[in-house]
Design a protein around this motif. Structure first.
Motif, PDB file in Angstrom:
ATOM      1  N   UNK A  22      72.591   6.566  -0.213  1.00 21.61           N
ATOM      2  CA  UNK A  22      71.606   7.593  -0.488  1.00 21.61           C
ATOM      3  C   UNK A  22      70.206   7.008  -0.435  1.00 21.61           C
ATOM      4  N   UNK A  23      69.247   7.811   0.028  1.00 16.50           N
ATOM      5  CA  UNK A  23      67.867   7.350   0.090  1.00 16.50           C
ATOM      6  C   UNK A  23      67.357   6.969  -1.288  1.00 16.50           C
ATOM      7  N   UNK A  34      57.114   2.838   7.058  1.00 14.53           N
ATOM      8  CA  UNK A  34      56.866   3.846   8.088  1.00 14.53           C
ATOM      9  C   UNK A  34      55.386   4.192   8.102  1.00 14.53           C
ATOM     10  N   UNK A  35      54.979   4.894   9.166  1.00 17.59           N
ATOM     11  CA  UNK A  35      53.603   5.392   9.212  1.00 17.59           C
ATOM     12  C   UNK A  35      53.616   6.861   9.600  1.00 17.59           C
ATOM     13  N   UNK A 179      61.089   8.142  15.575  1.00 17.60           N
ATOM     14  CA  UNK A 179      60.141   9.076  14.973  1.00 17.60           C
ATOM     15  C   UNK A 179      60.943  10.216  14.354  1.00 17.60           C
ATOM     16  N   UNK A 180      60.730  10.456  13.076  1.00 17.54           N
ATOM     17  CA  UNK A 180      61.481  11.468  12.334  1.00 17.54           C
ATOM     18  C   UNK A 180      60.669  12.756  12.227  1.00 17.54           C
ATOM     19  N   UNK A 181      61.290  13.853  12.672  1.00 19.42           N
ATOM     20  CA  UNK A 181      60.653  15.175  12.658  1.00 19.42           C
ATOM     21  C   UNK A 181      59.272  15.164  13.313  1.00 19.42           C
ATOM     22  N   UNK A 206      65.577   9.864   4.113  1.00 11.39           N
ATOM     23  CA  UNK A 206      64.449  10.132   3.214  1.00 11.39           C
ATOM     24  C   UNK A 206      63.331  10.880   3.946  1.00 11.39           C
ATOM     25  N   UNK A 207      63.003  10.420   5.130  1.00 10.87           N
ATOM     26  CA  UNK A 207      61.898  11.024   5.892  1.00 10.87           C
ATOM     27  C   UNK A 207      62.254  12.412   6.399  1.00 10.87           C
ATOM     28  N   UNK A 208      63.516  12.661   6.639  1.00  8.20           N
ATOM     29  CA  UNK A 208      63.938  14.000   7.058  1.00  8.20           C
ATOM     30  C   UNK A 208      63.673  15.042   5.982  1.00  8.20           C
ATOM     31  N   UNK A 209      63.541  14.595   4.747  1.00  5.99           N
ATOM     32  CA  UNK A 209      63.298  15.507   3.625  1.00  5.99           C
ATOM     33  C   UNK A 209      61.826  15.652   3.277  1.00  5.99           C
ATOM     34  N   UNK A 210      60.978  14.888   3.978  1.00  3.35           N
ATOM     35  CA  UNK A 210      59.545  14.934   3.670  1.00  3.35           C
ATOM     36  C   UNK A 210      58.868  16.096   4.405  1.00  3.35           C
TER      37      UNK A 210
END
Length: 212
Positions: A22-23, A34-35, A179-181, A206-210
């Protein structure tokens, strides 16, 4: 220890963890892990999406590929979008090969193509030439003339232009890059402990939920 050796050594362990870790088990920091991309990359998708920029002949991309394939299998609600990097002359040729496969209706053979490139590099220390590409096409019952035509058809050229435009937008400097989303660019995995890959994919989750 080289990047690809770390990935190869962690293959079995990572496959067991992907989809389970889990994240929340990790702490992530913008600028370190990440950026945020100033001008997000948009793709046609009704799902959350992950863009992977790669080169078929890249040992790092080849080492990461089994893990990306496993992640894709265990995350059907996430669309994985693969883009061949447009770099040196040889990279451009392989990008044409990538999109010719897609535009002849055989995009589902991406993993087979990547495996083909990997085996040539590992066994013969070479990239595929025309004879090797012909062998791949014959092995998968792909009409050679149709494939060669697709190498430079309008759809392939449009796809190449899209990939190049995106790479310029994010300032792509290395592969593999994820690159996520369309908004969050991941730093490539580096040397570390045995959980390096599980942490990497937990970061994607984690980034998919941001916010997008």
């Amino acid at each position: 220890m080289k990047f690809q050796q770390i990935l190869a050594g962690a293959l079995v362990l990572a496959c067991a963890f992907i989809g389970q870790v889990q994240a929340a088990d990790y702490q992530f920091k913008e600028g370190t892990d990440y950026k945020v991309i100033a001008s997000p990359i948009k793709v046609k998708s009704v799902k959350p999406y992950v863009i992977e920029y790669l080169w078929l002949g890249c040992p790092h991309c080849q080492a990461l590929n089994p893990h990306m394939m496993q992640y894709e299998k265990t995350h059907p609600g996430v669309q994985i979008v693969r883009r061949p990097a447009i770099g040196p002359k040889r990279w451009v040729l392989d990008a044409h090969v990538f999109y010719a496969l897609v535009n002849t209706g055989h995009g589902d053979l991406f993993n087979d193509l990547m495996t083909f490139y990997t085996q040539l590099r590992e066994q013969k220390h070479q990239l595929p030439g025309q004879d090797e590409i012909d062998h791949f096409l014959n092995a998968h019952h792909i009409e050679e003339s149709a494939f060669m035509k697709a190498m430079n058809n309008p759809d392939t050229m449009a796809d190449l232009n899209t990939a190049l435009s995106e790479e310029r937008t994010i300032g792509l400097t290395a592969v593999p890059t994820v690159v996520v989303n369309g908004k969050y660019e991941l730093q490539a995995p580096t040397e570390g402990g045995p959980d390096i890959l599980s942490r990497y994919f937990a970061l994607i989750d984690y980034l998919l939920k941001q916010p997008v």
